[in-house]
Design a protein around this motif. Structure first.
Motif, PDB file in Angstrom:
ATOM      1  N   LEU A  66       0.849  -1.014  -0.089  1.00 20.53           N
ATOM      2  CA  LEU A  66       0.020   0.042   0.016  1.00 20.53           C
ATOM      3  C   LEU A  66       0.765   1.300  -0.137  1.00 20.53           C
ATOM      4  O   LEU A  66       0.413   2.412  -0.560  1.00 20.53           O
ATOM      5  CB  LEU A  66      -0.992  -0.031   1.217  1.00 20.53           C
ATOM      6  N   THR A  98      -4.356  -1.723  -5.585  1.00 21.12           N
ATOM      7  CA  THR A  98      -4.307  -1.085  -4.626  1.00 21.12           C
ATOM      8  C   THR A  98      -4.991   0.227  -4.643  1.00 21.12           C
ATOM      9  O   THR A  98      -5.705   0.916  -3.543  1.00 21.12           O
ATOM     10  CB  THR A  98      -3.035  -1.049  -3.644  1.00 21.12           C
ATOM     11  N   ALA A 102      -7.437   1.491   1.414  1.00 25.71           N
ATOM     12  CA  ALA A 102      -6.632   2.191   2.672  1.00 25.71           C
ATOM     13  C   ALA A 102      -5.912   1.496   3.479  1.00 25.71           C
ATOM     14  O   ALA A 102      -4.998   1.693   4.101  1.00 25.71           O
ATOM     15  CB  ALA A 102      -7.624   3.207   3.192  1.00 25.71           C
ATOM     16  N   SER A 103      -6.606   0.060   3.743  1.00 17.84           N
ATOM     17  CA  SER A 103      -5.643  -0.813   4.495  1.00 17.84           C
ATOM     18  C   SER A 103      -6.021  -2.175   4.012  1.00 17.84           C
ATOM     19  O   SER A 103      -7.141  -2.643   3.346  1.00 17.84           O
ATOM     20  CB  SER A 103      -6.346  -0.678   6.214  1.00 17.84           C
ATOM     21  N   GLU A 122      -9.010  -6.760   2.020  1.00 20.00           N
ATOM     22  CA  GLU A 122      -9.299  -5.379   2.231  1.00 20.00           C
ATOM     23  C   GLU A 122     -10.462  -5.327   2.920  1.00 20.00           C
ATOM     24  O   GLU A 122     -11.288  -6.205   2.935  1.00 20.00           O
ATOM     25  CB  GLU A 122      -9.192  -4.754   0.795  1.00 20.00           C
TER      26      GLU A 122
END
Length: 342
Positions: A66, A98, A102-103, A122
Motif C-alpha cells: 500500500l 490497491t 486504505a488498509s 481489504e
C-alpha cells in the motif's frame, strides 16, 4: 465410487487461477497451475535470495504494498518469481490493484515446513492478497486478486452437526470462505471442503519428504463425522509416492461417502490404499473408524479431505459445515478431533 453418486459428486481436476501477479506456489506449483493441488505445503528446498539487508517481514508485506514500496518488495523476490514477473509489471499491477484501498486486514498466518503463508483482505472483502516467504525472508510467491463472494451459500450451513473426522489436534490447511483461505472455494462442487494436516512443531513430516511414512497424517485413523449410512466406497487406488506426484485420473483417490438423516452427505477422500473398513450399505455411528489417512488421488501429501454436500437440482453441491463445537475454522486454525478414550 457408486457410479450414480459419482455423476453427482464432481471432484475438481487441475484448474488454473487467473493471476494478477504470478504465484509460485504455496507448494511449488508451476505458474500455469496455481491452486491445482489438494495440499500445497512446501516440503522441498528452494533457492533463497542472498540479500538479507533491509528485509520486509511477512506481516509487513501488505502495508508496504500500500505504501508503494515495489522496489523493496521486488528485491526480496526469489529468482524463480522474478523470472515470471518484472518489476515494471509488478508495480503496474500493484498500483492498479490497491487503488482506493486504505488498509488490509490479516486473516491468516501459517508457518509450516519452514515457510510462512499469509492472507489479507481489504475491509470490504472484495480483494485479497496472499504471500509465501521462506525461512530466509525471500518472497517465493505473491498473488493479488479480486475475491468473488457467494453470500447466499456462505450462510447455508448444514443441518447436521459434525464431529471432526479424526482424533487429537489437526491443522486446517485449506478452509474458509475465500479463495486464498480455501482454494476449493472457486469450484462449486467442493466450495466448502476442508483439507486437514497433522503437524508437529510446525512440520507436517519428519525425515525424507518423499516418503508417505514420513508424514504425521499418514496411517492416522479417519472417523465417521456423524451417524449415517455408507452409500459409496472406493478403495484399491495406490498412494502417491514419491510424495508430490499426483493422480489426476482418479482425483478423489480412495473415498467414503455417508448419507445422513438430514438428507445431507459427507465425503472423505484420499484414504490409504487398502485401509477402508466399511462397505456400501453399512450403518455407521459418529466416531466409528472408516479407514486410515493416505495420499491417494490428486493429493500432494497425506491429508484428509472432508466436505458436506446437499442435493441442488440434479446435482450435489457442497455446503458450509456445522461443527459440533460451534467453530467455523479457517486456514491455519488448529482443531481438536474426537477422543475415543472418553
Amino acid at each position: 465410487m457408486n457410479r450414480n453418486y459419482a455423476d453427482k459428486f464432481k471432484y475438481p481436476g487441475i484448474l488454473a487461477a487467473p493471476l494478477l501477479v504470478a504465484v509460485l506456489a504455496l507448494g511449488g506449483c508451476s505458474t500455469d497451475k496455481t491452486g491445482d493441488r489438494e495440499v500445497q505445503t512446501v516440503n522441498q528446498p528452494q533457492e533463497a535470495d542472498k540479500n538479507t539487508t533491509d528485509r520486509i517481514g511477512g506481516k509487513e508485506i501488505a502495508d508496504q504494498l500500500l505504501a508503494g514500496e515495489y522496489e523493496r518488495l521486488y528485491a526480496q523476490f526469489g529468482e524463480s518469481l522474478k523470472s515470471v514477473v518484472t518489476l515494471k509489471d509488478f508495480r503496474a499491477m500493484g498500483q492498479s490493484f490497491t487503488e482506493g484501498i486504505a488498509s488490509f486486514k490479516l486473516l491468516s498466518s501459517l508457518r509450516i515446513n519452514g515457510y510462512e503463508s499469509l492472507v489479507w483482505n481489504e475491509p470490504q472483502g472484495g480483494k485479497g492478497l496472499t504471500a509465501a516467504i521462506d525461512g530466509k525472508g525471500t518472497i517465493i510467491g505473491i498473488q493479488i486478486l479480486d475475491h468473488p463472494a457467494h453470500p447466499e451459500t456462505d450462510a447455508a450451513y448444514s443441518k447436521t452437526k459434525f464431529n471432526y473426522p479424526f482424533q487429537e489436534d489437526w491443522l486446517v490447511y485449506w478452509g474458509g470462505h475465500n479463495r486464498f483461505l480455501n482454494y476449493h472455494y472457486e469450484h462449486e462442487q467442493v466450495r466448502y471442503a476442508y483439507d486437514f494436516l497433522k503437524v508437529k512443531n510446525g512440520y507436517s513430516y519428519e525425515g525424507d519428504p518423499k516418503l508417505n511414512t514420513s508424514y504425521f497424517a499418514f496411517d492416522q485413523p479417519v472417523l465417521a463425522p456423524a451417524d449415517g449410512v455408507v452409500i459409496a466406497v472406493t478403495d484399491g487406488i495406490p498412494d502417491n509416492e514419491p510424495v508430490g506426484t499426483m493422480n489426476e485420473k482418479q482425483p478423489a483417490g480412495n473415498v467414503v461417502t455417508i448419507q445422513h438423516n438430514s438428507g445431507e452427505y459427507s465425503t472423505l477422500a484420499h484414504f490409504k490404499n487398502g485401509s477402508i473398513q466399511v462397505k456400501k450399505g453399512d450403518r455407521v455411528t459418529a466416531g466409528q473408524l472408516l479407514g486410515k489417512c493416505g495420499n491417494s488421488g490428486n493429493s500432494s501429501e497425506p491429508h484428509i479431505h472432508f466436505q458436506v454436500s446437499a442435493q441442488s437440482g440434479k446435482s450435489m453441491t457442497t455446503i458450509p459445515v456445522s461443527f459440533k463445537d460451534g467453530k467455523k475454522p479457517i486456514r491455519a486454525d488448529i482443531v481438536t478431533g474426537t477422543n475415543l478414550n472418553k
